[in-house]
Design an enzyme around this catalytic site. Structure first.
Site, PDB file in Angstrom:
ATOM      1  N   LYS A   1      85.982  62.162  28.759  1.00 41.09           N
ATOM      2  CA  LYS A   1      84.924  62.724  29.446  1.00 41.09           C
ATOM      3  C   LYS A   1      83.467  62.837  29.112  1.00 41.09           C
ATOM      4  O   LYS A   1      82.621  62.544  29.564  1.00 41.09           O
ATOM      5  CB  LYS A   1      85.577  63.892  30.086  1.00 41.09           C
TER       6      LYS A   1
ATOM      7  N   GLN B   1      90.393  72.205  30.263  1.00 40.74           N
ATOM      8  CA  GLN B   1      91.560  70.996  30.107  1.00 40.74           C
ATOM      9  C   GLN B   1      92.878  71.790  29.904  1.00 40.74           C
ATOM     10  O   GLN B   1      93.074  72.607  29.156  1.00 40.74           O
ATOM     11  CB  GLN B   1      91.251  70.365  28.767  1.00 40.74           C
TER      12      GLN B   1
ATOM     13  N   ASP C   1      86.959  70.559  38.786  1.00 45.20           N
ATOM     14  CA  ASP C   1      88.390  70.319  39.370  1.00 45.20           C
ATOM     15  C   ASP C   1      88.784  70.303  40.598  1.00 45.20           C
ATOM     16  O   ASP C   1      89.874  69.863  40.967  1.00 45.20           O
ATOM     17  CB  ASP C   1      89.177  70.801  38.276  1.00 45.20           C
TER      18      ASP C   1
END
Length: 322
Positions: free
Chosen positions: A65, A109, A132
């Site tokens: 990422k 995460q 997200d």
């Protein structure tokens, strides 16, 4: 009666392989153009990633990422607190990032350590920085069809369908799985695209009767090869979200007995990845996403898109919507 020539007789065409890697590359290229346009206005989108502990798989994923951010011109930074961090300490870290104007997106995460209240931490991210798409506010906006940030994997699924010119409106879509991250938002997006949607799960009775009616089948349950050939409607579009690592020779033979390349890979590595759909089912489909190289490739691309979208929405600029 005039006899038909062989060329005029309908024969089943080969399934269309939906190349997630190529689609992701196109999306990232478009995001790069958006970043350049923002740079001309003195704006640089910023993404902050919190990686708790030292899980090797998570480290690899987060590095990908961060690397992609650098390639596209997006500012990124990564915080790596120890696995011993408390919920309160994580909440303080998120609050600090919420307050920083140059940070447009915050990604936590998963999974977090068991002692951490994951839901509380995720909900502490400001909805406008929730790249997200997990926050209840963004979930509500998605359901209402309002501008917001959508979960990356379901958004990637919709991009695969759209960019592959596969019609959704009026189709029977079946989603296997009801997770907040994939199953539920995928169902909402398909409804928003005018599909007729059924969501199946572990309590569904006579599951195969639903899957065999699906024009579009989205499998997101995390069970390797669960959807077999006899559960699939011939010509259906199969979207495989699952990815599991298989190490048992008998299972590998079952899944890939007619695929020399995958068998050779297993012989070298001692494992091979498979999705939720048995590879034999792909042969009767109209189109399918491979594993690997399908839906998974879209997740990071959509994260980049969400980061740019967040940067635009926070400044009152027009932005793409899932």
């Amino acid at each position: 009666m005039e006899q038909q020539s062989p060329s005029s007789i309908d024969t089943p065409s080969a399934p269309l392989l939906l190349d997630g890697v190529a689609i992701a590359a196109s999306i990232k290229s478009e995001v790069g153009v958006e970043v350049q346009e923002l740079a001309a206005q003195g704006i640089k989108p910023g993404l902050a990633v919190i990686l708790v502990g030292e899980d090797p798989a998570s480290q690899i994923y987060v590095r990908s990422k961060v690397k992609t951010c650098g390639e596209l011109g997006i500012y990124s930074e990564m915080a790596t607190p120890p696995a011993s961090i408390t919920t309160e300490e994580l909440l303080a870290m998120v609050a600090s990032l919420n307050a920083r104007e140059e940070i447009d997106g915050i990604l936590i995460q998963l999974p977090l350590p068991k002692h951490v209240d994951t839901r509380r931490v995720l909900d502490s991210v400001l909805p406008e920085k929730d790249v997200d798409g997990f926050h209840p506010v963004n979930a509500g906006r998605l359901q209402a069809g309002q501008p917001g940030l959508a979960p990356c994997t379901p958004a990637g699924i919709m991009q695969i369908l759209k960019r592959s010119n596969l019609p959704v409106a009026g189709k029977n879509a079946v989603v296997l799985g009801r997770s907040d991250i994939v199953g539920k938002p995928a169902a909402v997006m398909l409804i928003n695209a005018s599909a007729t949607v059924t969501v199946c799960h572990s309590k569904t009775k006579d599951l195969a009767s639903f899957t065999r009616s699906a024009d579009i089948l989205v499998a997101a349950i995390g069970r390797p090869g669960f959807v077999t050939r006899d559960m699939v409607k011939p010509g259906a579009v199969l979207i495989d979200v699952g990815i599991s690592r298989v190490t048992e020779p008998a299972e590998v033979e079952d899944f890939f007995g007619d695929d020399p390349a995958r068998l050779e890979s297993f012989a070298k590595r001692g494992s091979v990845v498979v999705g939720d759909i048995h590879p034999a089912a792909f042969k009767v489909s109209g189109a399918y996403t491979p594993v690997p190289g399908g839906v998974g490739a879209l997740t990071i691309a959509m994260l980049m898109q969400n980061t740019v979208t967040a940067a635009k929405l926070r400044r009152g600029l027009p932005a793409k919507q899932a």
